[in-house]
Write a protein that holds these residues in place. Structure first.
Motif, PDB file in Angstrom:
ATOM      1  N   UNK A 130     -14.181   7.348  -0.864  1.00  0.00           N
ATOM      2  CA  UNK A 130     -12.780   7.803  -0.463  1.00  0.00           C
ATOM      3  C   UNK A 130     -12.169   7.006   0.370  1.00  0.00           C
ATOM      4  N   UNK A 131     -10.967   6.546  -0.054  1.00  0.00           N
ATOM      5  CA  UNK A 131     -10.172   5.667   1.201  1.00  0.00           C
ATOM      6  C   UNK A 131     -10.378   6.121   2.429  1.00  0.00           C
ATOM      7  N   UNK A 132     -10.699   5.298   3.375  1.00  0.00           N
ATOM      8  CA  UNK A 132     -10.856   5.731   4.815  1.00  0.00           C
ATOM      9  C   UNK A 132     -12.392   6.102   5.021  1.00  0.00           C
ATOM     10  N   UNK A 192     -19.754  -8.429  -5.553  1.00  0.00           N
ATOM     11  CA  UNK A 192     -19.140  -7.025  -5.889  1.00  0.00           C
ATOM     12  C   UNK A 192     -17.727  -7.262  -5.876  1.00  0.00           C
ATOM     13  N   UNK A 193     -16.756  -6.399  -6.557  1.00  0.00           N
ATOM     14  CA  UNK A 193     -15.168  -6.479  -6.698  1.00  0.00           C
ATOM     15  C   UNK A 193     -14.800  -5.465  -5.549  1.00  0.00           C
ATOM     16  N   UNK A 194     -15.376  -4.749  -4.824  1.00  0.00           N
ATOM     17  CA  UNK A 194     -15.012  -3.816  -3.822  1.00  0.00           C
ATOM     18  C   UNK A 194     -14.573  -4.644  -2.613  1.00  0.00           C
ATOM     19  N   UNK A 195     -13.307  -4.304  -2.332  1.00  0.00           N
ATOM     20  CA  UNK A 195     -12.815  -5.048  -1.138  1.00  0.00           C
ATOM     21  C   UNK A 195     -13.465  -4.926   0.134  1.00  0.00           C
ATOM     22  N   UNK A 196     -13.442  -6.097   0.834  1.00  0.00           N
ATOM     23  CA  UNK A 196     -14.131  -5.992   2.298  1.00  0.00           C
ATOM     24  C   UNK A 196     -15.686  -5.348   2.178  1.00  0.00           C
ATOM     25  N   UNK A 246      -8.866   0.507  -0.524  1.00  0.00           N
ATOM     26  CA  UNK A 246      -8.305   0.592  -1.712  1.00  0.00           C
ATOM     27  C   UNK A 246      -8.853   1.416  -2.915  1.00  0.00           C
ATOM     28  N   UNK A 247      -7.911   2.288  -3.515  1.00  0.00           N
ATOM     29  CA  UNK A 247      -8.660   3.242  -4.485  1.00  0.00           C
ATOM     30  C   UNK A 247      -8.775   2.533  -5.799  1.00  0.00           C
ATOM     31  N   UNK A 248      -9.407   3.003  -6.652  1.00  0.00           N
ATOM     32  CA  UNK A 248      -9.713   2.095  -8.062  1.00  0.00           C
ATOM     33  C   UNK A 248     -11.415   2.349  -8.378  1.00  0.00           C
ATOM     34  N   UNK A 272      -8.149   8.293  -3.796  1.00  0.00           N
ATOM     35  CA  UNK A 272      -7.317   8.059  -2.652  1.00  0.00           C
ATOM     36  C   UNK A 272      -7.825   9.124  -1.542  1.00  0.00           C
ATOM     37  N   UNK A 273      -7.095   8.758  -0.423  1.00  0.00           N
ATOM     38  CA  UNK A 273      -7.281   9.687   0.734  1.00  0.00           C
ATOM     39  C   UNK A 273      -6.713  11.370   0.640  1.00  0.00           C
ATOM     40  N   UNK A 274      -7.422  12.117   1.334  1.00  0.00           N
ATOM     41  CA  UNK A 274      -6.844  13.508   1.140  1.00  0.00           C
ATOM     42  C   UNK A 274      -6.256  13.762   2.246  1.00  0.00           C
TER      43      UNK A 274
END
Length: 171
Positions: free
Chosen positions: A64-66, A92-96, A122-124, A158-160
């Motif tokens: 989850x984002x965050x 990997x394509x995951x940011x950071x 980032x979500x995805x 996405x974040x909740x």
């Protein structure tokens, strides 16, 4: 690296030429020793990226984002020769997501592991992997890459948002 090899090639040619012209065996023996060193360095660097088992594991295929994504890596030397240095590059394509690592000297039949933690920003849907293992010989003459094509995917939601006061519907 190529400059060092070219210097060795030049020394071999120089030693063979001088040994042939002057008739001194010292120069021929020097050229033979340099040829043996080149062959040994080539075999060593080739074997440094072979006879390896590499594994990666994540706690969950969802994040989850965050929140953070925890990932553990394991590498095992299945050969008898020590691996003096191994560079693991993660694509990997995951940011950071910085899972690339330099493995210190890994003796024969030994294991090494490390963990990474990445905050998802980032979500995805992203891929974890592939990886490239790069190593070489102790003299820095040759360097061999080996591509590990295994990939897995992760979904970042996405974040909740917590809702403290939610009016219940009337009726």
């Amino acid at each position: 690296m190529a400059n060092r090899r070219n210097a060795f090639y030049s020394l071999i040619i120089f030693g063979l030429a001088l040994g042939t012209i002057s008739g001194r065996t010292f120069f021929l023996h020097l050229a033979y020793a340099l040829i043996a060193l080149l062959i040994g360095a080539f075999v060593w660097s080739w074997s440094a990226v072979n006879w390896l088992q590499i594994g990666r594991s994540t706690q969950a295929r969802r994040a989850q984002v965050g929140r953070s994504l925890e990932e553990a890596f394991r590498i095992r030397n299945t050969g008898l020769l020590p691996k003096l240095w191994l560079e693991i590059r993660d694509h990997s394509t995951l940011p950071n997501h910085n899972a690339s690592h330099v493995v210190p000297a890994l003796m024969g039949r030994r294991k090494y592991g490390w963990q990474t933690s990445t905050i998802c920003t980032r979500r995805g849907q992203f891929t974890l992997g592939p990886m490239t293992v790069i190593s070489g010989d102790p003299f820095g003459l040759f360097q061999f890459p080996r591509k590990i094509p295994a990939v897995s995917s992760i979904i970042v939601y996405p974040p909740t948002v917590t809702i403290h006061r939610f009016a219940t519907p009337v009726g």
